[in-house]
Design an enzyme around this catalytic site. Structure first.
Site, short mmCIF file in Angstrom:
data_model
loop_
_atom_site.label_atom_id
_atom_site.label_comp_id
_atom_site.label_asym_id
_atom_site.label_seq_id
_atom_site.Cartn_x
_atom_site.Cartn_y
_atom_site.Cartn_z
N GLU A 1 10.81 15.15 15.90
CA GLU A 1 10.99 14.80 13.84
C GLU A 1 9.93 16.30 13.38
O GLU A 1 9.22 15.97 13.78
CB GLU A 1 10.42 13.56 14.06
CG GLU A 1 11.14 13.51 12.78
CD GLU A 1 10.99 11.72 11.67
OE1 GLU A 1 9.69 11.69 11.86
OE2 GLU A 1 11.26 11.37 11.05
N LYS B 1 1.19 -1.29 -0.13
CA LYS B 1 -0.31 0.32 0.04
C LYS B 1 0.59 1.44 -0.18
O LYS B 1 1.26 1.47 1.08
CB LYS B 1 -0.41 0.28 1.17
CG LYS B 1 -1.77 1.60 1.47
CD LYS B 1 -2.19 1.70 2.48
CE LYS B 1 -1.94 2.69 3.08
NZ LYS B 1 -1.25 3.95 1.79
N GLY C 1 3.24 3.30 13.70
CA GLY C 1 3.79 2.26 13.73
C GLY C 1 3.50 1.88 15.17
O GLY C 1 3.01 0.88 14.69
N CYS D 1 14.03 10.20 6.84
CA CYS D 1 14.39 9.50 8.01
C CYS D 1 15.59 9.70 9.07
O CYS D 1 15.52 9.64 9.63
CB CYS D 1 13.79 8.08 7.90
SG CYS D 1 14.45 7.15 7.05
P1 NDP Z 1 2.09 7.94 8.29
O1 NDP Z 1 3.56 6.84 9.36
O2 NDP Z 1 1.45 8.12 9.23
O3 NDP Z 1 2.06 7.04 6.52
C1 NDP Z 1 3.01 6.50 6.45
C2 NDP Z 1 1.75 5.02 5.95
O4 NDP Z 1 1.29 4.58 6.68
C3 NDP Z 1 1.30 5.85 4.34
O5 NDP Z 1 1.20 5.07 3.25
C4 NDP Z 1 -0.02 5.96 5.29
O6 NDP Z 1 -1.10 6.32 4.55
C5 NDP Z 1 -0.39 4.11 6.28
N1 NDP Z 1 -1.07 4.39 7.61
C6 NDP Z 1 -1.28 6.13 8.21
N2 NDP Z 1 -2.08 5.50 8.97
C7 NDP Z 1 -2.42 4.20 8.50
C8 NDP Z 1 -2.68 3.07 9.96
N3 NDP Z 1 -3.35 3.47 10.97
N4 NDP Z 1 -2.91 1.61 9.65
C9 NDP Z 1 -1.72 1.25 8.19
N5 NDP Z 1 -1.64 2.21 7.59
C10 NDP Z 1 -1.25 3.36 7.87
O7 NDP Z 1 3.38 9.76 8.00
P2 NDP Z 1 2.79 11.25 7.61
O8 NDP Z 1 2.58 10.60 5.87
O9 NDP Z 1 1.10 10.63 8.19
O10 NDP Z 1 3.48 12.02 7.67
C11 NDP Z 1 3.49 12.25 9.66
C12 NDP Z 1 4.93 12.32 9.77
O11 NDP Z 1 5.20 10.83 9.99
C13 NDP Z 1 5.92 13.06 9.12
O12 NDP Z 1 5.51 14.31 9.37
C14 NDP Z 1 7.29 12.70 9.71
O13 NDP Z 1 7.35 13.25 11.23
C15 NDP Z 1 6.90 11.02 10.08
N6 NDP Z 1 6.99 10.53 8.42
C16 NDP Z 1 8.07 9.53 8.76
C17 NDP Z 1 8.71 8.50 7.65
C18 NDP Z 1 9.96 8.08 7.63
O14 NDP Z 1 10.61 7.62 6.94
N7 NDP Z 1 10.65 7.52 9.38
C19 NDP Z 1 8.42 8.78 6.41
C20 NDP Z 1 6.73 9.51 6.71
C21 NDP Z 1 6.46 10.04 7.57
P3 NDP Z 1 -1.74 6.99 3.90
O15 NDP Z 1 -1.09 7.95 3.12
O16 NDP Z 1 -3.03 7.01 3.88
O17 NDP Z 1 -2.14 8.21 5.43
#
Ligand code: NDP
Length: 499
Positions: free
Chosen positions: A401, A195, A253, A304
């Site tokens: 972060e 996904k 997570g 990240c």
């Molecule tokens: P999320 O962790 O919410 O999203 C990452 C993925 O998880 C997306 O595909 C999202 O789908 C999906 N997701 C969201 N909620 C759920 C759930 N309940 N169950 C399963 N999958 C889910 O990150 P965001 O995009 O909301 O970003 C928010 C913050 O996260 C950023 O500001 C940053 O701090 C951090 N982040 C860290 C990353 C890393 O590489 N460590 C990468 C991205 C973000 P959908 O897109 O539909 O929400």
């Protein structure tokens, strides 16, 4: 009026791709979803494509297809044949590098120099894991005492694929975060439902065609766009998914871990970070200035591994700040399609507002703004490369972060390794970090004390196909890349035979 892609031309293949009906990939077919969603160019705010999204029904049928493919051809296929299919995928990706690169630029906003690099790295990764298939090895060991006491016996281990894997990936490096999960899972013999993030569906939808062209049997890879709270949650909870691998925020997570409890599926997590960067008085500024700047500003800080907590020794602080300020001010901002661009937009208006909120909070908390701090008065989500100094350890800017181009500098007066390690480790995270000094003995001693999955000396974020990557503390569970990335998709079975 804002022009599409700020007036930059796309290649004919990308233009043709954007005109297509963007369907899901389930069981080898391009199928409709249950609704549509739009993706925007973050540099202009304009819609670039409308695509199908799936919900529970689509996840259920994708998982069923993945199960059939797992029980059927894929996990039983001769290793050499699986290698050949992955190698073909690498060649097809290479031939379509322009398409994949441009799609990540327009969907994510990343500058071309980064998108070109990540596409090349993705090809390398598929080749690496194609080769690794032939090195999946068990061991022979001593049989248990009670069996060998009575007869000749033989004990050996088999490495077997975990099964059907759910993969949930974010928007910050769309193709890379997907490939670094897909390639080892497929090499191990697993089948996958992936996904992508709703913000950045395009490069994976382009990849969908390449799987069948490379010869992957139907159902081995299924791509279901959908919202996290719906499709993502369904995938993480699914009773017929054996493992879930997630990259994203630490908050999500935690939700994944809870969702995985039902069938106790295996979980790998690559989460957030607030990585320390330690600059000692003897650092080579010619290296440290661009290195420290890019530790924070690479990918607009939406990374990240970003090194955003800078501990600058007071003896070098002012010279470092001068160099960093000049570097930040010299970063060309603009559309990622412009080859001169070093700093693109943030992913969305909402994320931009969140980053600006952090900047305002840092000012209010008493951090000193050295450069940047403004959202550009133009279309798109552009925030200037921003540097704060005089930061205190308890300020939110030093702890949270931000995932934006915001650097927080704390002046330090110590050269004591224990004290520096204590500062570096004062975070729940532990993903990356770096030390800048000419004294290699000092650097190696300090590195041993930093609790983080990756620490670099005189460079930052030294990630590579063969180098294990993952987090200590709340930065994640498990490792990706390299042999450990493959191990994450393998079970070990011990076999004992009484002969
Ligand atoms: P999320 O962790 O919410 O999203 C990452 C993925 O998880 C997306 O595909 C999202 O789908 C999906 N997701 C969201 N909620 C759920 C759930 N309940 N169950 C399963 N999958 C889910 O990150 P965001 O995009 O909301 O970003 C928010 C913050 O996260 C950023 O500001 C940053 O701090 C951090 N982040 C860290 C990353 C890393 O590489 N460590 C990468 C991205 C973000 P959908 O897109 O539909 O929400």
């Amino acid at each position: 009026m804002t022009q599409p892609f700020d007036g930059h031309a796309l290649s004919p293949e990308t233009t043709a791709f954007l005109a297509r009906d963007m369907r899901l990939l389930i069981d080898g077919e391009r199928v409709e979803g249950c609704a549509f969603h739009e993706t925007r160019d973050p540099a202009t705010g304009l819609v670039i494509a409308r695509f199908h999204i799936g919900g529970k029904a689509q996840i259920d049928s994708a998982v069923a297809a993945a199960r059939r493919a797992f029980e059927g051809p894929w996990s039983r296929m001769a290793a050499a044949e699986r290698t050949a299919i992955l190698q073909r995928l690498a060649r097809i990706m290479e031939a379509n590098a322009t398409l994949l690169t441009e799609l990540d630029i327009i969907d994510n906003g990343m500058p071309r120099f980064i998108a070109g690099l990540t596409t090349a790295n993705c090809v390398e990764m598929v080749d690496y894991y194609a080769g690794a298939i032939l090195r999946i090895e068990g061991t022979t060991t001593t049989p248990p005492r009670h069996v060998s006491a009575e007869a000749d016996a033989l004990t050996y281990t088999l490495r077997e694929p975990v099964g059907v894997v759910g993969q949930i990936v974010p928007w910050n490096v769309p193709l890379s975060t997907a490939i670094l999960k897909l390639a080892p899972a497929l090499a191990a013999g697993c089948t996958v439902v992936i996904k992508p993030s709703e913000e950045t569906p395009l490069s994976l939808l382009a990849l969908a065609d390449m799987f069948s062209e490379a010869g992957f049997p139907a159902g081995v890879v299924n791509i279901v766009n959908g919202f996290g709270a719906d499709a993502g949650q369904t995938l993480a909870e699914h009773p017929d998914v054996d493992k879930i691998s997630f990259t994203g925020s630490t908050a999500t997570g935690r939700r994944i871990v809870t969702a995985a409890l039902g069938n106790l599926k295996k979980v790998s997590l690559e989460l957030g970070g607030k990585s320390p960067v330690i600059v000692m008085p003897d650092a080579d500024l010619a290296l440290a200035v661009p290195g420290v700047a890019m530790a924070t500003f690479f990918l607009q800080g939406q990374n990240c591994m970003a090194g955003t907590r800078i501990f600058a020794h007071e003896a070098i602080h002012d010279a470092l700040m001068e160099g960093l300020t000049q570097f930040a001010a010299g970063m060309t901002m603009g559309h990622g399609l412009n080859p001169a661009t070093m700093q693109g937009p943030l992913i969305s208006e909402a994320h931009c507002a969140k980053v600006m909120g952090h900047i305002e909070a840092a000012k209010a908390a008493g951090a000193r703004l050295v450069t940047g701090g403004e959202k550009l008065a133009r279309a798109g989500n552009f925030v200037q490369p921003t540097i704060f100094t005089d930061c205190a350890p308890d300020m939110a800017i030093m702890r949270e972060e931000i995932f934006g181009p915001v650097m927080a500098v704390q002046k330090v007066s110590t050269t004591d390794i224990d004290e520096l390690a204590r500062l570096a480790n004062d975070t729940p995270y532990g993903l990356s970090g770096s030390v800048w000094t000419r004294d290699m003995a000092f650097a190696h001693r300090l590195v041993k004390r930093v609790r983080s999955g990756q620490v670099s000396i005189n460079c930052h974020g030294a990630v590579g196909t063969n180098i294990p990557f993952g987090g200590y503390g709340q930065s994640g569970w498990g490792r990706e890349f390299g042999q450990e990335g493959l191990d994450a998709y393998l079970e070990t079975k011990a076999v004992t035979a009484r002969l």
